[in-house]
Scaffold this motif. Structure first.
Motif: not given
Length: 241
Positions: A213-222, A224-230
């Motif tokens: 999950e942390s890897h997904f969040i890290q990739c998403f933020r890199r 998209v520029g924001i976290t999945p929750n945001v």
């Protein structure tokens, strides 16, 4: 069978000219995004003139028409060069959405997203004809296994080249590395899941085969520029009912 009921044209209008239907499917197969966007803008899917009534229930009627359209597009796009597994997965994805659609507006939105998705994919597929065989086949493999954990070696073995050759060719022809491309496509799908489903972040991460999950969040933020929750908080589409 009582054929007089079938040909009771006093009570039923004639179906649309076949040319219009052919032109619609041709636009999808040719990747003609402007034509399909115009079709969506004019709400042609909801226009009941000449399309035939498959159910007295308007919601069921639209669902039936949507399934027919999906089946036609799936096979036409395959015939025109789209990877078969990818085409069938796309069809399954959108048809399953009908299970939760309760209104004509919801069905129209699913339909419009589907035809635009197929059209954009065919547009990409046509551009890929300029790519080398190894890269083009590699892209087909990625699209067909996007929910799996994919390695460069798996792709290289599938297309019959060495991992180093595939990596060099892919970067030169597509403009980014194989791994970055895979992550980008997975994130695109996750954005759709965040907007249109109630799947949890861990479930989305698992469904797309991220290492954690942390890897997904890290990739998403890199990317998209924001976290999945945001992203979900500002993009999530509420259910009609």
């Amino acid at each position: 069978m009582n054929y007089s009921m079938i040909y009771d044209i006093d009570n039923e209008e004639l179906h649309r000219n076949l040319d219009e239907e052919i032109n619609f499917f041709r636009a999808v197969a040719n990747g003609d995004v402007p034509a399909i966007e115009d079709n969506i803008k004019r709400h042609r899917f909801r226009d009941e003139s000449g399309v035939g009534k498959l159910s007295v229930d308007p919601v069921l009627n639209l669902k039936y028409h949507m399934v027919i359209t999906a089946g036609m597009i799936t096979r036409i796009c395959i015939e025109c060069g789209l990877d078969a597994e990818l085409s069938f997965r796309m069809s399954d994805f959108y048809i399953k959405k009908l299970d939760h659609a309760l209104t004509e507006d919801e069905i129209e939105l699913i339909h419009d997203n589907m035809i635009l998705d197929y059209t954009k994919q065919m547009n990409i597929n046509q551009r890929n004809t300029k790519l080398s065989r190894a890269v083009s086949n590699g892209l087909d493999y990625i699209y067909g296994h996007i929910f799996d954990r994919i390695t460069v070696k798996q792709i290289a073995d599938h297309v019959g080249v060495s991992p180093s050759f595939l990596s060099r060719s892919f970067s030169a022809e597509v403009g980014i590395t194989v791994s970055d491309f895979i992550r980008s496509k997975k994130i695109d799908i996750s954005k759709n899941m965040l907007k249109n489903t109630d799947m949890s972040i861990p479930d989305i991460s698992y469904r797309l085969s991220f290492a954690s999950e942390s890897h997904f969040i890290q990739c998403f933020r890199r990317i998209v520029g924001i976290t999945p929750n945001v992203y979900r908080s500002i993009s999530h589409k509420p259910k009609w009912m």
